[in-house]
Design an enzyme around this catalytic site. Structure first.
Site, PDB file in Angstrom:
ATOM      1  N   GLY A  91       0.868  -1.249  -0.412  1.00 40.89           N
ATOM      2  CA  GLY A  91       0.420   0.191  -0.019  1.00 40.89           C
ATOM      3  C   GLY A  91       0.882   1.528   0.150  1.00 40.89           C
ATOM      4  CB  VAL A  92      -0.077   4.720  -0.655  1.00 42.45           C
ATOM      5  CG1 VAL A  92       1.048   5.919  -0.742  1.00 42.45           C
ATOM      6  CG2 VAL A  92      -0.092   3.948  -2.364  1.00 42.45           C
ATOM      7  N   GLY A  93       2.359   5.320   1.453  1.00 40.69           N
ATOM      8  CA  GLY A  93       2.583   5.523   2.762  1.00 40.69           C
ATOM      9  C   GLY A  93       4.102   5.424   3.563  1.00 40.69           C
ATOM     10  CG  ASN A  94       5.658   8.179   5.404  1.00 45.35           C
ATOM     11  OD1 ASN A  94       5.439   7.707   4.781  1.00 45.35           O
ATOM     12  ND2 ASN A  94       5.338   9.275   6.881  1.00 45.35           N
ATOM     13  CD  GLU A 130      -3.691  -0.118  -5.589  1.00 39.87           C
ATOM     14  OE1 GLU A 130      -4.856  -1.032  -5.206  1.00 39.87           O
ATOM     15  OE2 GLU A 130      -4.131   1.504  -5.023  1.00 39.87           O
ATOM     16  CB  ILE A 143      -8.460   3.833   9.689  1.00 37.71           C
ATOM     17  CG1 ILE A 143      -8.432   4.106   8.566  1.00 37.71           C
ATOM     18  CG2 ILE A 143      -9.564   4.418  11.189  1.00 37.71           C
ATOM     19  CD1 ILE A 143      -9.742   5.172   7.969  1.00 37.71           C
ATOM     20  N   GLY A 172      -7.221  -0.677  -3.701  1.00 37.84           N
ATOM     21  CA  GLY A 172      -7.529  -2.113  -4.167  1.00 37.84           C
ATOM     22  C   GLY A 172      -7.366  -3.063  -3.160  1.00 37.84           C
TER      23      GLY A 172
END
Lengths: 502, 502
Positions: B269-272, B294, B364, B388
């Site tokens: 996934g996206v992010g730090n 993705e 979350i 996704g």
């Protein structure tokens, strides 16, 4: 008669009684049993094992096993073993009342698994070691290959993965089932997997027999016992109405060009509503239909008989005695129209997505935003399990969920502010149907979904309270995308738990 | 310079300003825009359209459109259009603060859709008519074929499904991206679908260009604007710890024979946290890795540079300026190792399941039974969307979810009794990781899961309260399979809503 089913001398030499076979299963092992929706499960060894466990318990010895199956079985298996508290861990699906009671009393562990995941999780080594397989078959060929029984389920995997194999050869099963099954041996572990070459519901991509290393077979038990064939109840008024809404919707979709005239392969959950939908389709305008489903019930058999359903693919039968008689009376013809496959193929996301299945499944409760609870009563008590509904709903062309709008004589609304457990998220629920009407949720935001779910699906007695909740949540909730009032969202369930009307 | 990007005379004749192009988009239409994770989105026409909408609004005319994209875009698109209240319906994913505010204020409809579902839903006709496509490209060939930009997303579908097409030719995009993309044109509508012939992350099964009927192109706009490249933040201590737990787990799985030495294709996934995991892998013991994901972030680019990652498949870049400079400096080499595909292929359940992807996604909040909320704050407010994560988690070989154990300086526990919204059910969550540790949920019943989630993942400050809840639910809940006390299950969230510590 039964002797004629075992044509392999090496295996014929291992014939013994169910009690002798059960004595070969030690405590603490994981046992992979055949069986799916009350068909094709072993009839004698589990009961013998239950007797043995009872005797051990009477001597103060604890004796428990892990029980893995295709799906639900019958009182002779789940019921008998649960009654003597002989199951440590049960997976991936069950529907037995004694089992259910043990699980909900905290006396038995249960893992509810997407049915398409089970075989691969075992191959991956994620569920531990499979020690013994106990598999019912309809016969044994001279070379040791097995004629599958009335369900396939996870039998291919159990036979390959278990260290030891016990076969039950059930002469009650029609020997002319031979040739109906399609066992695909092309699966691999990643990174060696290839496309599954199935492009139509009727395609045969494997072989009609189960392979089994004769060296692993420790016992062969002869039985002559019927499957748990359930009585077929004629559709009630609510089921007929639900079926009517679905038929009207499908006709509308064909008219709009969003479905071909012969629809797309049907998947249908188990139960009376599902049978009612099939009865509706059997009298409806669609011809040359196909099914790609888990379980073949009376309704689908009737549709094959009438010619409405050209082909059906499943992993198991689940028939009434009357339907079974019909099947047996004309088995050569039905064999041309029915394929039974391993559940890893009948439920495979790749195939379901490719074929564009129309999925129709039941539920316990749905919420106004379209989330579905298929498994838990009041968020805590398991009813049966998710089964294959997730495999189908997520990957379907059209994902339809159906339920009567209320239960317990109107005390419980099946449409609630928030489901107490989520099995299918808003992302996977496109159409919701009750006897009240149909909510087409495609292309709607959560707020818009709430309106049509309440207006079309909720029982009129509960609509004002649902609207009131939704309007107050919109006004006072912490956000207006999927507005909720967390301080009162389960008040409906709490009333039901107190024995009041929701 | 920009002129050299448009080599097709027929399309060259349609060059106009962004304002002129925006004037061709009427109110009330659905517009399919390019763009995925802040890359490859149109830079000029949406902003021009926003100015036009503002002017119409000033004259008392309401002007709103439906905005469909690949995934998130940037302030110039989502931000600009949301600011002037120009979006009626947004799908399938967004992450813009202005958009988010409008959605949560109830001023904009938003449908959060599994990213693999979007293209097919449009083909099926489930989301209504697509009127206009606005697609950024890196160049136009003499025959009218298009060189895709820094993301592919749903562009193939937009170009094929829209009645009218507006192209933005962005000369800021590196022209040597040509040849990096793989656009698969073998998709069909059911019942005509065939297997997708992709068996390895690096496979090319299509062609490097987007096809586009020149007769549908109503405008070509030249731009020279950068993507929304985000600054890369070095991993913080929590992210490094999470990465460490995952690395240790993967090594353990290799040792146990449950993963090959070169693992299986990674999805991240996206992010730090995702970047931190990649940084950990880059210093870790695994060689010859692959990615089927993705979004290609800095972390993966760094791994390609170091040689740890042999190949990566994605649908979009999402890079910092520094990483982009690195990519551009050595693009010919990176082109051999990176494939950008349509998101219907990058996220396709068939391919993800076949390849056996190791999926790693953020969340979350998670609950003690392993259900995951990826999208909604306090059950009501949408943050971004499911993206996704469902495509990958449900179909992965290993589905890992990761999060810091607490948020807002310890006021909020990311492990709660029950999530306030469910995106990923207990059935799809196999491993949960926080900086505190890793919970391996495979083969565990809900009660067993609760124990390891609390012990291994929850912050020590919240463990006693979680244990207390779980024990009381076991004692007093309506069932002991997934025990809950519905009367207090959201007390944690209610405290947070009152501004108190959970």
């Amino acid at each position: 008669m039964s002797e004629s089913r075992i044509h392999c001398a090496a295996l014929g030499a291992k014939i013994m009684s169910a009690d002798e076979a059960a004595a070969l299963i030690p405590s603490g092992v994981n046992v992979g049993m055949s069986g799916f929706t009350g068909s094709g499960y072993p009839k004698a060894v589990p009961a013998a094992l239950a007797r043995r466990i009872e005797a051990e318990n009477a001597r103060g010895q604890r004796f428990r096993i892990g029980v893995w199956t295709g799906a639900s079985t019958a009182p002779e298996l789940d019921g008998a073993l649960a009654k003597v508290d002989g199951i440590e861990m049960r997976l991936p699906y069950q529907s037995d009342p004694v089992c259910r009671e043990r699980i909900n009393a905290g006396e038995m562990e249960y893992i509810d698994i997407h049915l398409s995941h089970v075989a691969q999780f075992v191959w991956f080594g994620f569920l531990g070691k499979l020690d013994v397989a106990v598999v019912e078959v309809a016969g044994i060929l001279p070379d040791g290959r097995l004629i599958p029984s009335s369900s396939v389920g996870n039998n291919k995997t159990w036979l390959e993965q278990a260290d030891k194999v016990i076969l039950e050869v059930n002469s009650w099963q029609n020997s002319r089932l031979e040739g109906m099954h399609d066992i695909y041996y092309g699966t691999q572990l990643p990174p060696h997997r290839k496309p599954i070459p199935l492009v139509g519901a009727a395609d045969r991509i494997g072989e009609p027999y189960l392979r089994c290393d004769p060296g692993k077979v420790i016992a062969v038990v002869e039985t002559h016992s019927p499957d748990r064939n359930s009585a077929f109840s004629a559709p009630d008024e609510n089921s007929r109405r639900i079926a009517g809404h679905i038929l009207e919707f499908l006709q509308h979709e064909v008219k709009k060009g969003r479905l071909p005239a012969d629809l797309l392969p049907l998947q249908s959950g188990v139960g009376n509503i599902a049978n009612a939908v099939m009865a509706g389709l059997n009298e409806g305008p669609f011809e040359n239909l196909t099914a790609y489903t888990e379980v073949l019930q009376d309704g689908m058999l009737e549709m094959i008989k009438s010619g409405k359903l050209a082909h059906a693919s499943a992993t198991a039968f689940s028939l009434s005695n009357e339907a079974l008689a019909e099947l047996n009376a004309d088995l050569d013809r039905y064999r041309e129209r029915i394929v039974l496959r391993p559940q890893e193929i009948s439920n495979h996301p790749e195939v379901i997505r490719r074929l564009g299945v129309i999925a129709m499944n039941g539920l316990i409760e749905a919420d106004i935003y379209g989330n579905v609870n298929s498994t838990h009563v009041m968020g805590s008590k398991i009813m049966n399990g998710i089964g294959g509904s997730g495999d189908f709903a997520r990957n379907a062309y059209l994902s339809i969920f159906m339920t009567p709008s209320q239960a317990k004589g109107g005390a419980i609304s099946c449409i609630v502010p928030m489901v107490s457990h989520v099995d299918h998220t808003e992302h996977d629920v496109q159409v919701l149907v009750t006897e009240q009407g149909l909510a087409d949720l495609r292309g709607l935001s959560p707020r818009q979904r709430a309106k049509v779910v309440i207006d079309n699906c909720a029982h009129p007695d509960f609509r004002p309270a649902l609207r009131d909740y939704h309007e107050r949540a919109l006004a006072h909730g912490p956000g207006r995308h999927t507005p909720h009032l967390l301080g009162e969202v389960f008040d409906w369930h709490l009333r039901a738990l107190r024995g009041e009307r929701m």
